[in-house]
Motif scaffolding. Sequence first.
Motif, PDB file in Angstrom:
ATOM      1  N   GLY A   1       0.986  -1.394  -0.419  1.00 55.29           N
ATOM      2  CA  GLY A   1      -0.133  -0.260   0.213  1.00 55.29           C
ATOM      3  C   GLY A   1       0.666   1.225   0.716  1.00 55.29           C
ATOM      4  N   VAL A   2       0.240   2.442  -1.087  1.00 54.25           N
ATOM      5  CA  VAL A   2       1.571   3.602  -0.752  1.00 54.25           C
ATOM      6  C   VAL A   2       0.985   4.150   0.136  1.00 54.25           C
ATOM      7  N   THR A   3       1.683   4.793   0.513  1.00 56.56           N
ATOM      8  CA  THR A   3       1.435   5.260   2.367  1.00 56.56           C
ATOM      9  C   THR A   3       1.652   6.781   1.950  1.00 56.56           C
ATOM     10  N   PHE A   4       1.675   7.374   2.606  1.00 58.29           N
ATOM     11  CA  PHE A   4       2.123   8.873   2.367  1.00 58.29           C
ATOM     12  C   PHE A   4       2.227   9.722   4.333  1.00 58.29           C
ATOM     13  N   TYR A   5       3.083   9.923   4.665  1.00 54.34           N
ATOM     14  CA  TYR A   5       3.762  10.028   5.815  1.00 54.34           C
ATOM     15  C   TYR A   5       3.886  11.555   6.368  1.00 54.34           C
ATOM     16  N   VAL A   6       3.932  11.565   7.151  1.00 52.13           N
ATOM     17  CA  VAL A   6       4.373  12.821   8.230  1.00 52.13           C
ATOM     18  C   VAL A   6       4.706  12.681   9.531  1.00 52.13           C
ATOM     19  N   ARG A   7       5.718  13.641   9.797  1.00 57.82           N
ATOM     20  CA  ARG A   7       6.246  13.513  11.089  1.00 57.82           C
ATOM     21  C   ARG A   7       5.442  12.738  12.487  1.00 57.82           C
ATOM     22  N   ALA A   8       6.062  12.597  13.473  1.00 59.13           N
ATOM     23  CA  ALA A   8       4.464  11.899  14.342  1.00 59.13           C
ATOM     24  C   ALA A   8       3.485  12.802  15.297  1.00 59.13           C
ATOM     25  N   ASP A   9       4.553  13.439  15.955  1.00 59.19           N
ATOM     26  CA  ASP A   9       3.874  14.737  15.796  1.00 59.19           C
ATOM     27  C   ASP A   9       3.237  15.823  15.234  1.00 59.19           C
ATOM     28  N   ASN A  10       2.788  15.665  13.937  1.00 61.53           N
ATOM     29  CA  ASN A  10       1.783  16.159  12.983  1.00 61.53           C
ATOM     30  C   ASN A  10       0.334  15.558  13.622  1.00 61.53           C
ATOM     31  N   PRO A  11      -0.133  17.079  14.084  1.00 63.78           N
ATOM     32  CA  PRO A  11      -1.399  16.744  14.494  1.00 63.78           C
ATOM     33  C   PRO A  11      -2.452  16.479  13.279  1.00 63.78           C
ATOM     34  N   VAL A  12      -2.115  16.167  11.761  1.00 62.50           N
ATOM     35  CA  VAL A  12      -3.040  15.777  10.966  1.00 62.50           C
ATOM     36  C   VAL A  12      -2.681  13.752  10.746  1.00 62.50           C
ATOM     37  N   ASP A  13      -3.923  13.439  10.862  1.00 58.85           N
ATOM     38  CA  ASP A  13      -3.907  12.025  11.102  1.00 58.85           C
ATOM     39  C   ASP A  13      -4.641  11.639   9.312  1.00 58.85           C
ATOM     40  N   SER A  14      -5.509  12.078   8.934  1.00 54.96           N
ATOM     41  CA  SER A  14      -5.998  11.323   7.350  1.00 54.96           C
ATOM     42  C   SER A  14      -6.192  12.604   6.276  1.00 54.96           C
ATOM     43  N   LEU A  15      -6.055  12.845   4.790  1.00 54.47           N
ATOM     44  CA  LEU A  15      -5.947  13.336   4.135  1.00 54.47           C
ATOM     45  C   LEU A  15      -6.999  12.995   3.443  1.00 54.47           C
ATOM     46  N   SER A  16      -8.037  13.295   1.795  1.00 56.03           N
ATOM     47  CA  SER A  16      -8.276  13.106   1.010  1.00 56.03           C
ATOM     48  C   SER A  16      -7.398  12.394  -0.040  1.00 56.03           C
ATOM     49  N   LEU A  17      -8.037  11.905  -1.284  1.00 55.66           N
ATOM     50  CA  LEU A  17      -7.421  11.956  -2.434  1.00 55.66           C
ATOM     51  C   LEU A  17      -7.263  13.021  -3.065  1.00 55.66           C
ATOM     52  N   ALA A  18      -8.053  13.968  -2.823  1.00 55.69           N
ATOM     53  CA  ALA A  18      -8.083  15.098  -3.198  1.00 55.69           C
ATOM     54  C   ALA A  18      -7.236  16.361  -2.901  1.00 55.69           C
ATOM     55  N   GLN A  19      -7.640  16.219  -1.588  1.00 55.18           N
ATOM     56  CA  GLN A  19      -6.108  17.194  -0.987  1.00 55.18           C
ATOM     57  C   GLN A  19      -4.766  16.410  -0.938  1.00 55.18           C
ATOM     58  N   LEU A  20      -4.313  15.697  -1.045  1.00 60.31           N
ATOM     59  CA  LEU A  20      -3.374  14.964  -1.735  1.00 60.31           C
ATOM     60  C   LEU A  20      -2.922  15.451  -2.908  1.00 60.31           C
ATOM     61  N   LYS A  21      -3.613  15.504  -3.881  1.00 59.13           N
ATOM     62  CA  LYS A  21      -3.420  15.686  -5.519  1.00 59.13           C
ATOM     63  C   LYS A  21      -3.199  17.562  -5.006  1.00 59.13           C
ATOM     64  N   ALA A  22      -4.076  17.992  -3.888  1.00 59.25           N
ATOM     65  CA  ALA A  22      -3.377  19.777  -3.752  1.00 59.25           C
ATOM     66  C   ALA A  22      -2.561  20.095  -3.461  1.00 59.25           C
ATOM     67  N   ILE A  23      -1.989  18.960  -2.465  1.00 56.26           N
ATOM     68  CA  ILE A  23      -0.146  19.633  -1.877  1.00 56.26           C
ATOM     69  C   ILE A  23       0.649  19.221  -2.989  1.00 56.26           C
ATOM     70  N   TYR A  24       0.316  17.692  -3.664  1.00 60.34           N
ATOM     71  CA  TYR A  24       1.149  17.361  -4.766  1.00 60.34           C
ATOM     72  C   TYR A  24       1.411  18.489  -6.115  1.00 60.34           C
ATOM     73  N   LEU A  25       0.141  18.873  -6.362  1.00 64.81           N
ATOM     74  CA  LEU A  25       0.151  20.221  -7.568  1.00 64.81           C
ATOM     75  C   LEU A  25       0.905  21.376  -7.554  1.00 64.81           C
ATOM     76  N   GLY A  26       0.762  21.411  -6.190  1.00 64.31           N
ATOM     77  CA  GLY A  26       1.063  22.898  -5.295  1.00 64.31           C
ATOM     78  C   GLY A  26       0.205  23.646  -5.354  1.00 64.31           C
ATOM     79  N   ASP A  27      -1.284  23.089  -5.170  1.00 57.07           N
ATOM     80  CA  ASP A  27      -1.926  24.314  -5.286  1.00 57.07           C
ATOM     81  C   ASP A  27      -2.461  23.936  -3.565  1.00 57.07           C
ATOM     82  N   LEU A  28      -2.070  23.172  -2.118  1.00 55.81           N
ATOM     83  CA  LEU A  28      -2.275  23.319  -1.565  1.00 55.81           C
ATOM     84  C   LEU A  28      -0.521  23.485  -0.493  1.00 55.81           C
ATOM     85  N   GLU A  29      -0.570  25.159   0.514  1.00 55.91           N
ATOM     86  CA  GLU A  29       0.496  24.678   0.691  1.00 55.91           C
ATOM     87  C   GLU A  29       1.176  25.448   1.742  1.00 55.91           C
TER      88      GLU A  29
END
Length: 295
Positions: A126-154
Amino acid sequence: MRTPLSPLLALVLIALASGCRRPAGSNAEDAGTRAAPEMSPRDTVTVKGSDTMVILVQRWAELFMKAHPEAKLQVTGGGSGTGIAALINGTTDLAMSSRTMKDAEARQVHQRDPQGPVELIVARDGVTFYVRADNPVDSLSLAQLKAIYLGDLENWKDVGGRDAPIIVYSRENSSGTYSFVKDEVLGGEDFTERALTLPGTAAVVHAVSLEKNGIGYGGGAFARGVKELKVRKEPQGEPIAPTAENVRSGAYPLSRALYFYLPRPATGVEKAFIDYALSSEGQQIVTQTGYFPVK
């Protein structure tokens, strides 16, 4: 998403792959512990490709060679594209890939040897997305991941996190995981120019573990010292964790197969090694190393 294989190449892949697998209903020996298979002397068998698969395949090779000292295997990474390119030009015996072979690649292998290519699924991931353990975010939607990796969410505050810039880590374009994320998450669009490209999944995990505002991606087996994000298919959907059950069932939206590719049907040491990887013992090692078995 890749274009489907031509009818000719699809038949070659299906027919030859079935020829390499153990016959249905047989009790194929666990090559690491039972009677030695027939293996004629030869030079070292080279296995090259997916960095995602290196941990698993090196473990398989280590145990296989321990049981069969006459067998010599050399396993190196470099990315799925690198492994497939080496298969095409004849500089590796077996390619590891975390993505399916492209039609153009399959044609090149077939031109070199009319009996190939041979495709085998040897594990799941399963391709997983990692953040540091102390990051308060626990989940993201596919749309949010897309926006982050396209640079639309910064900024993390835009996805429920702290007010801080999102530091984006990615893989090099020879990586099968890079191709998978580009196809399945970004819809074929290009990654943001802000993405910091790293040479392997281990490097991505290490960078994320040090950067409190970072995000990266890779195989689940590498998730050590970081937090794996749950993924929502829809913006308000249920967050789904990349657990063994969810990956095997396909409930986790970024599940995928891991492949061996050969230029022709396997024989000798290569076949014995593949039989071991697909044996009950080999598939137990899949689980022990953090991947998911084929069955």
